[in-house]
Motif scaffolding. Structure first.
Motif, short mmCIF file in Angstrom:
data_model
loop_
_atom_site.label_atom_id
_atom_site.label_comp_id
_atom_site.label_asym_id
_atom_site.label_seq_id
_atom_site.Cartn_x
_atom_site.Cartn_y
_atom_site.Cartn_z
N CYS A 1 0.86 -1.20 0.00
CA CYS A 1 0.00 0.00 0.00
C CYS A 1 0.89 1.24 0.00
N PRO A 2 0.63 2.23 -0.86
CA PRO A 2 1.47 3.43 -0.89
C PRO A 2 1.31 4.33 0.33
N ILE A 3 0.32 4.05 1.18
CA ILE A 3 0.11 4.86 2.38
C ILE A 3 0.83 4.26 3.58
N CYS A 4 0.48 3.06 3.94
CA CYS A 4 1.09 2.43 5.12
C CYS A 4 2.38 1.70 4.80
N LEU A 5 2.70 1.55 3.50
CA LEU A 5 3.92 0.87 3.05
C LEU A 5 3.99 -0.57 3.53
N GLU A 6 2.84 -1.14 3.80
CA GLU A 6 2.73 -2.55 4.15
C GLU A 6 1.84 -3.23 3.12
N MET A 7 1.78 -4.56 3.23
CA MET A 7 0.90 -5.28 2.33
C MET A 7 -0.55 -4.86 2.58
N PHE A 8 -1.32 -4.78 1.51
CA PHE A 8 -2.70 -4.36 1.62
C PHE A 8 -3.42 -5.16 2.69
N SER A 9 -4.19 -4.44 3.53
CA SER A 9 -5.04 -5.11 4.50
C SER A 9 -6.47 -5.04 4.00
N LYS A 10 -7.16 -6.17 4.08
CA LYS A 10 -8.53 -6.23 3.55
C LYS A 10 -9.47 -5.43 4.43
N PRO A 11 -10.52 -4.85 3.85
CA PRO A 11 -10.82 -4.86 2.41
C PRO A 11 -9.96 -3.87 1.63
N VAL A 12 -9.69 -4.21 0.39
CA VAL A 12 -8.91 -3.36 -0.51
C VAL A 12 -9.88 -2.68 -1.47
N VAL A 13 -9.75 -1.35 -1.61
CA VAL A 13 -10.62 -0.60 -2.51
C VAL A 13 -9.83 -0.17 -3.74
N ILE A 14 -10.52 -0.08 -4.84
CA ILE A 14 -9.89 0.36 -6.09
C ILE A 14 -10.41 1.75 -6.43
N LEU A 15 -9.49 2.66 -6.76
CA LEU A 15 -9.84 4.04 -7.08
C LEU A 15 -10.19 4.16 -8.56
N PRO A 16 -10.83 5.23 -8.97
CA PRO A 16 -11.16 5.40 -10.40
C PRO A 16 -9.93 5.40 -11.30
N CYS A 17 -8.76 5.76 -10.74
CA CYS A 17 -7.52 5.75 -11.53
C CYS A 17 -6.89 4.36 -11.58
N GLN A 18 -7.58 3.33 -11.03
CA GLN A 18 -7.15 1.93 -11.05
C GLN A 18 -6.04 1.63 -10.06
N HIS A 19 -5.70 2.57 -9.14
CA HIS A 19 -4.75 2.27 -8.08
C HIS A 19 -5.52 1.75 -6.87
N ASN A 20 -4.82 0.99 -6.02
CA ASN A 20 -5.46 0.33 -4.88
C ASN A 20 -4.97 0.94 -3.58
N LEU A 21 -5.84 0.87 -2.56
CA LEU A 21 -5.51 1.32 -1.21
C LEU A 21 -6.23 0.43 -0.22
#
Length: 341
Positions: A23-43
């Protein structure tokens, strides 16, 4: 084949996959649930909510009717518009969540290899598992018991890790929110610059129109005054030319009479002289000198009455200036007070 070669060059396939799941915010592996933004990036939904709350600090206190908000993607700065559901209105990326589950299963089934966990440089067989608060470095238990950190204060590595990770996450959220505010200010300044240019062009057009109207009034007035001078000129020249014609007629009559008188003077006999002498010869009265005809007064040809002084207008034009709004308000306030008195 090329794709697999690229993965091998960067490291093992699992390491390359892990990099894609950070994740570009927490710099860790995505924690569920993962959301997809309109620009196709994930958080992570939690990270997306943190960024959203930082960019919209008053979103939760807007009463019963909650409106949407906006924030920018931390990866590409694309603006994300949300409805009244906030980040819960974003679509979950089930594909990424499934890949994370598969990755974790694969990692749990692999035997732990030496070198996967950081090892202590002083004690090669000891893993780094504690954190020296005094020196602010991670270390191992042997360093605390027998080594350089035996007199230092230590803390569990996982506790320090979670605390600093949370602090870094908050800092990232604050920075992202600050960037959004700066971008908003930049947009407002750009809008202000465009509005200033548009308003300046409108003010220039209005000023040119007013001066053109003033020039048209001056041109109309000039034509009117010129017409009056021309009319006066015509009246005076017509009168003088009439006098000239009458004086010429008188001169012609007088010249013919002079010729007849000269011819009579050539006769030597009395009877012949009296027969050819012109009758009604003018005497030495003023009529013989043209005194019966009308004359013009002294200074008749002057046109001084048509001189115009434009100095006061020139001074008024030089004194032209823009009227500040404050002075206009004071002026109108003064008029209202006088009217009330």
């Amino acid at each position: 084949m090329d794709f697999q070669a690229g993965i091998l060059q960067d490291g093992s396939p699992m390491e390359s996959l892990e990099k894609q799941l950070i994740c570009p915010i927490c710099l860790e592996m995505f924690s569920k649930p993962v959301v997809i933004l309109p620009c196709q990036h994930n958080l992570c939904r939690k990270c997306a909510n943190d960024v959203f709350q930082a960019a919209n600090p008053y979103w939760q206190s807007r009463g019963s009717v909650i409106s949407g908000g906006r924030f920018r993607c931390p990866s590409c700065r694309h603006e994300v518009l949300l409805d009244r559901h906030g980040v819960y209105g974003l679509q979950r990326n089930l594909l990424v969540e499934n890949i994370i589950d598969i990755y974790k299963q694969e990692c749990s089934s692999r035997p732990l290899k030496k070198g996967e966990h950081p090892m202590c440089k002083e004690h090669e067989d000891e893993r780094i598992n504690i954190y020296c608060v005094t020196c602010e470095v991670p270390t191992c238990s042997m360093c605390k018991v027998f080594g350089a950190h035996k007199d230092c204060e230590v803390a569990p590595l996982q506790t320090v890790f979670q605390g600093q990770k949370t602090e870094l996450n908050n800092c990232i959220s604050m920075l992202v929110a600050g960037n959004d505010r700066i971008q908003t200010i930049i947009s407002q300044l750009e809008d202000s610059c465009r509005s200033t240019e548009e308003n300046s062009e409108a003010a220039k057009r209005e000023l040119c129109a007013r001066f053109d109207a003033l020039a048209a009034v001056l041109e109309e007035k000039k034509s009117e005054l010129l017409e009056r001078i021309t009319h006066e000129q015509g009246d005076k020249t017509s009168f003088v030319q009439g006098l000239i014609r009458r004086y010429k007629e008188q001169l012609e009559k007088s010249s013919r009479l002079v010729e007849t008188a000269i011819q009579a003077m050539e006769e030597t006999g009395g009877a012949a002289f009296l027969m050819v002498r012109p009758p009604n010869l003018p005497s030495s009265s003023p009529a013989s000198k043209g005194g019966r005809l009308e004359k013009i007064e002294h200074g008749y040809e002057n046109m001084d009455a048509f001189s115009v002084s434009l100095e006061h207008l020139a001074e008024a034009v030089r004194a032209l200036d823009f009227n500040p709004a404050e002075e206009d308000e004071e002026y109108f306030d003064g008029e209202e007070e006088e009217a009330e008195e």
